[in-house]
Design a protein around this motif. Structure first.
Motif, PDB file in Angstrom:
ATOM      1  N   ASP A 112      20.774  14.838  52.271  1.00 21.11           N
ATOM      2  CA  ASP A 112      19.846  13.701  52.243  1.00 21.11           C
ATOM      3  C   ASP A 112      20.287  12.606  53.209  1.00 21.11           C
ATOM      4  O   ASP A 112      19.472  11.854  53.720  1.00 21.11           O
ATOM      5  N   ARG A 113      21.607  12.564  53.504  1.00 21.57           N
ATOM      6  CA  ARG A 113      22.132  11.546  54.429  1.00 21.57           C
ATOM      7  C   ARG A 113      22.163  12.055  55.869  1.00 21.57           C
ATOM      8  O   ARG A 113      21.852  11.331  56.802  1.00 21.57           O
ATOM      9  N   ASP A 114      22.572  13.331  56.038  1.00 21.37           N
ATOM     10  CA  ASP A 114      22.868  13.840  57.393  1.00 21.37           C
ATOM     11  C   ASP A 114      21.742  14.628  58.066  1.00 21.37           C
ATOM     12  O   ASP A 114      21.726  14.751  59.285  1.00 21.37           O
ATOM     13  N   LEU A 115      20.829  15.193  57.273  1.00 20.27           N
ATOM     14  CA  LEU A 115      19.887  16.158  57.849  1.00 20.27           C
ATOM     15  C   LEU A 115      18.983  15.556  58.932  1.00 20.27           C
ATOM     16  O   LEU A 115      18.780  16.157  59.985  1.00 20.27           O
ATOM     17  N   LEU A 116      18.461  14.368  58.679  1.00 18.45           N
ATOM     18  CA  LEU A 116      17.535  13.763  59.653  1.00 18.45           C
ATOM     19  C   LEU A 116      18.252  13.478  60.975  1.00 18.45           C
ATOM     20  O   LEU A 116      17.729  13.755  62.050  1.00 18.45           O
ATOM     21  N   GLU A 117      19.462  12.945  60.852  1.00 20.45           N
ATOM     22  CA  GLU A 117      20.258  12.661  62.055  1.00 20.45           C
ATOM     23  C   GLU A 117      20.553  13.974  62.809  1.00 20.45           C
ATOM     24  O   GLU A 117      20.479  14.026  64.041  1.00 20.45           O
ATOM     25  N   ALA A 118      20.854  15.039  62.045  1.00 23.41           N
ATOM     26  CA  ALA A 118      21.158  16.338  62.659  1.00 23.41           C
ATOM     27  C   ALA A 118      19.934  16.897  63.388  1.00 23.41           C
ATOM     28  O   ALA A 118      20.054  17.448  64.484  1.00 23.41           O
ATOM     29  N   CYS A 119      18.747  16.751  62.784  1.00 21.49           N
ATOM     30  CA  CYS A 119      17.495  17.228  63.411  1.00 21.49           C
ATOM     31  C   CYS A 119      17.279  16.531  64.758  1.00 21.49           C
ATOM     32  O   CYS A 119      16.977  17.172  65.770  1.00 21.49           O
ATOM     33  N   ARG A 120      17.455  15.228  64.751  1.00 25.48           N
ATOM     34  CA  ARG A 120      17.205  14.453  65.980  1.00 25.48           C
ATOM     35  C   ARG A 120      18.256  14.750  67.046  1.00 25.48           C
ATOM     36  O   ARG A 120      17.934  14.858  68.233  1.00 25.48           O
ATOM     37  N   ALA A 121      19.509  14.927  66.605  1.00 25.45           N
ATOM     38  CA  ALA A 121      20.576  15.268  67.570  1.00 25.45           C
ATOM     39  C   ALA A 121      20.282  16.625  68.211  1.00 25.45           C
ATOM     40  O   ALA A 121      20.391  16.782  69.434  1.00 25.45           O
ATOM     41  N   ALA A 122      19.883  17.597  67.392  1.00 25.92           N
ATOM     42  CA  ALA A 122      19.583  18.940  67.911  1.00 25.92           C
ATOM     43  C   ALA A 122      18.467  18.869  68.948  1.00 25.92           C
ATOM     44  O   ALA A 122      18.541  19.515  69.997  1.00 25.92           O
ATOM     45  N   MET A 123      17.434  18.075  68.689  1.00 26.56           N
ATOM     46  CA  MET A 123      16.306  17.978  69.622  1.00 26.56           C
ATOM     47  C   MET A 123      16.672  17.226  70.902  1.00 26.56           C
ATOM     48  O   MET A 123      16.033  17.397  71.920  1.00 26.56           O
ATOM     49  N   ARG A 124      17.741  16.407  70.827  1.00 27.08           N
ATOM     50  CA  ARG A 124      18.232  15.746  72.059  1.00 27.08           C
ATOM     51  C   ARG A 124      19.183  16.671  72.822  1.00 27.08           C
ATOM     52  O   ARG A 124      19.718  16.297  73.859  1.00 27.08           O
ATOM     53  N   GLY A 125      19.454  17.845  72.238  1.00 28.06           N
ATOM     54  CA  GLY A 125      20.380  18.782  72.877  1.00 28.06           C
ATOM     55  C   GLY A 125      21.829  18.440  72.617  1.00 28.06           C
ATOM     56  O   GLY A 125      22.726  18.856  73.341  1.00 28.06           O
ATOM     57  N   GLU A 126      22.059  17.655  71.536  1.00 26.26           N
ATOM     58  CA  GLU A 126      23.444  17.272  71.199  1.00 26.26           C
ATOM     59  C   GLU A 126      23.894  18.013  69.952  1.00 26.26           C
ATOM     60  O   GLU A 126      23.085  18.263  69.060  1.00 26.26           O
ATOM     61  N   PRO A 127      25.189  18.353  69.854  1.00 26.84           N
ATOM     62  CA  PRO A 127      25.662  19.005  68.625  1.00 26.84           C
ATOM     63  C   PRO A 127      25.751  18.001  67.489  1.00 26.84           C
ATOM     64  O   PRO A 127      25.973  16.808  67.731  1.00 26.84           O
ATOM     65  N   PHE A 128      25.529  18.464  66.248  1.00 26.70           N
ATOM     66  CA  PHE A 128      25.749  17.592  65.100  1.00 26.70           C
ATOM     67  C   PHE A 128      26.987  18.091  64.359  1.00 26.70           C
ATOM     68  O   PHE A 128      27.033  19.227  63.902  1.00 26.70           O
ATOM     69  N   LEU A 129      28.002  17.244  64.265  1.00 31.62           N
ATOM     70  CA  LEU A 129      29.258  17.624  63.621  1.00 31.62           C
ATOM     71  C   LEU A 129      29.596  16.640  62.520  1.00 31.62           C
ATOM     72  O   LEU A 129      29.682  15.442  62.767  1.00 31.62           O
ATOM     73  N   TYR A 130      29.769  17.145  61.297  1.00 31.12           N
ATOM     74  CA  TYR A 130      30.217  16.277  60.207  1.00 31.12           C
ATOM     75  C   TYR A 130      31.735  16.077  60.386  1.00 31.12           C
ATOM     76  O   TYR A 130      32.388  16.857  61.101  1.00 31.12           O
ATOM     77  N   PRO A 131      32.341  15.056  59.765  1.00 31.80           N
ATOM     78  CA  PRO A 131      33.753  14.732  60.035  1.00 31.80           C
ATOM     79  C   PRO A 131      34.718  15.912  59.888  1.00 31.80           C
ATOM     80  O   PRO A 131      35.599  16.109  60.726  1.00 31.80           O
ATOM     81  N   GLY A 132      34.551  16.723  58.830  1.00 29.71           N
ATOM     82  CA  GLY A 132      35.449  17.872  58.631  1.00 29.71           C
ATOM     83  C   GLY A 132      35.359  18.874  59.767  1.00 29.71           C
ATOM     84  O   GLY A 132      36.352  19.508  60.144  1.00 29.71           O
ATOM     85  N   ALA A 133      34.163  19.007  60.326  1.00 28.41           N
ATOM     86  CA  ALA A 133      33.962  19.964  61.426  1.00 28.41           C
ATOM     87  C   ALA A 133      34.665  19.477  62.688  1.00 28.41           C
ATOM     88  O   ALA A 133      35.235  20.277  63.439  1.00 28.41           O
ATOM     89  N   ILE A 134      34.644  18.177  62.911  1.00 27.60           N
ATOM     90  CA  ILE A 134      35.323  17.625  64.091  1.00 27.60           C
ATOM     91  C   ILE A 134      36.820  17.902  63.992  1.00 27.60           C
ATOM     92  O   ILE A 134      37.465  18.350  64.942  1.00 27.60           O
ATOM     93  N   THR A 135      37.373  17.674  62.789  1.00 28.05           N
ATOM     94  CA  THR A 135      38.801  17.959  62.561  1.00 28.05           C
ATOM     95  C   THR A 135      39.098  19.432  62.836  1.00 28.05           C
ATOM     96  O   THR A 135      40.084  19.767  63.492  1.00 28.05           O
ATOM     97  N   ALA A 136      38.228  20.311  62.323  1.00 32.51           N
ATOM     98  CA  ALA A 136      38.427  21.756  62.502  1.00 32.51           C
ATOM     99  C   ALA A 136      38.400  22.123  63.984  1.00 32.51           C
ATOM    100  O   ALA A 136      39.218  22.924  64.460  1.00 32.51           O
ATOM    101  N   LEU A 137      37.458  21.539  64.732  1.00 28.73           N
ATOM    102  CA  LEU A 137      37.343  21.834  66.170  1.00 28.73           C
ATOM    103  C   LEU A 137      38.598  21.412  66.921  1.00 28.73           C
ATOM    104  O   LEU A 137      39.115  22.142  67.760  1.00 28.73           O
ATOM    105  N   ILE A 138      39.073  20.207  66.602  1.00 27.38           N
ATOM    106  CA  ILE A 138      40.268  19.699  67.294  1.00 27.38           C
ATOM    107  C   ILE A 138      41.473  20.574  66.961  1.00 27.38           C
ATOM    108  O   ILE A 138      42.231  20.981  67.838  1.00 27.38           O
ATOM    109  N   ARG A 139      41.617  20.904  65.653  1.00 28.65           N
ATOM    110  CA  ARG A 139      42.747  21.736  65.238  1.00 28.65           C
ATOM    111  C   ARG A 139      42.699  23.105  65.918  1.00 28.65           C
ATOM    112  O   ARG A 139      43.707  23.611  66.398  1.00 28.65           O
TER     113      ARG A 139
END
Length: 218
Positions: A112-139
Motif C-alpha cells: 500500500d506504501r510502495d506499489l504506486l511509487e514502484a509502478c511509476r519508477a518502472a514506467m520511467r525505466g528506473e528500478p524500484f528497490l526496497y531498502p533490504g534489496a539495496i543492501t542485498a545488491l551491495i553485499r
C-alpha cells in the motif's frame, strides 16, 4: 488536460489481494488496471491479448510462478515493464526477479506504501528497490568483486523448471505427464537430466532447490 494512464495487468491467485491492490491503483489518475489474472499462465495470455504497459506479478502462483511468467512475458513482449510482488524479503527471489526481467520487487507487507511509487519508477525505466534489496545488491556486488565471480544464470530450461515446480508440489510422474501433455517416459527422462545437471539425488533435493529458486513457496 487528460493524463494518459499506465495500463496495468495485475496477477495474483488471491481474489481479495487483487481487489485490494486494484482499489489502490485505480484511485490514481495516471494508473489503471485493465486486466487481471489468477495464475502465471493466465498472466502470459492476458499480456498477449490486452494492451498492457506494466505487469504486476505475484511471485507464488499455481500453474506458472510470477518468475516464470515474467521470463515468458519479457521474451514475447519486451516492451512490457514488470514488477514482482512477494511476501518474502528474500535475496534469492529478488535476484531471480531481476534475472527474469523485472524492474522492481515489491513486498506485499508494504504494497500500500510502495506499489504506486514502484509502478511509476518502472514506467520511467528506473528500478524500484526496497531498502533490504539495496543492501542485498551491495553485499552481492562486494562478494562477487572479492571472489572475482558472477552469479550463474539458471542452468535449467523453462520446461525443466516447470517439471521441478510440479515435482516439488507433490505431483507424480503420471500427473505431470497429464498436466504437460507428454509421456511418463519423457517426464522420467527430464527428471534424470535435471538431477544430473543439479548434482542432486531425489525429490527432497529438488524441492529444496525449487524453494531456493522461487519456483514454489516454503
Amino acid at each position: 488536460m487528460t493524463v494518459s494512464r499506465t495500463r496495468i495487468l495485475l496477477a495474483d491467485d488471491h481474489a481479495l489481494v487483487r481487489r485490494g491492490l486494484r482499489l489502490i491503483i485505480d484511485a490514481e489518475p495516471d494508473l489503471a488496471v485493465v486486466a487481471e489474472a489468477a495464475d502465471g499462465a493466465e498472466a502470459v495470455e492476458a499480456a498477449k491479448e490486452s494492451e498492457v504497459d506494466l505487469a504486476i506479478l505475484d511471485i507464488a502462483m499455481p500453474r506458472m510462478t510470477g518468475l516464470q511468467a515474467a521470463r515468458e512475458i519479457s521474451r514475447r513482449a519486451p516492451g512490457i515493464r514488470i514488477l514482482i510482488l512477494s511476501m518474502h524479503d528474500n535475496e534469492q527471489y529478488f535476484f531471480e526477479s531481476l534475472r527474469a526481467g523485472a524492474s522492481g520487487y515489491v513486498l506485499k507487507s508494504v504494497a500500500d506504501r510502495d506499489l504506486l511509487e514502484a509502478c511509476r519508477a518502472a514506467m520511467r525505466g528506473e528500478p524500484f528497490l526496497y531498502p533490504g534489496a539495496i543492501t542485498a545488491l551491495i553485499r552481492d556486488y562486494l562478494h562477487r568483486d572479492r571472489q572475482g565471480e558472477r552469479i550463474p544464470e539458471s542452468i535449467l530450461t523453462p520446461r525443466e523448471e516447470e517439471i521441478v515446480k510440479l515435482i516439488a508440489e507433490g505431483n507424480s510422474a503420471k500427473e505431470i505427464a497429464e498436466a504437460l501433455f507428454i509421456s511418463v517416459k519423457t517426464v522420467d527422462r527430464h527428471r534424470a537430466n535435471i538431477l544430473q545437471k543439479l548434482g542432486m539425488r531425489d525429490r527432497l533435493d529438488l524441492t529444496r532447490y525449487a524453494i531456493r529458486a522461487g519456483l514454489v513457496e516454503p
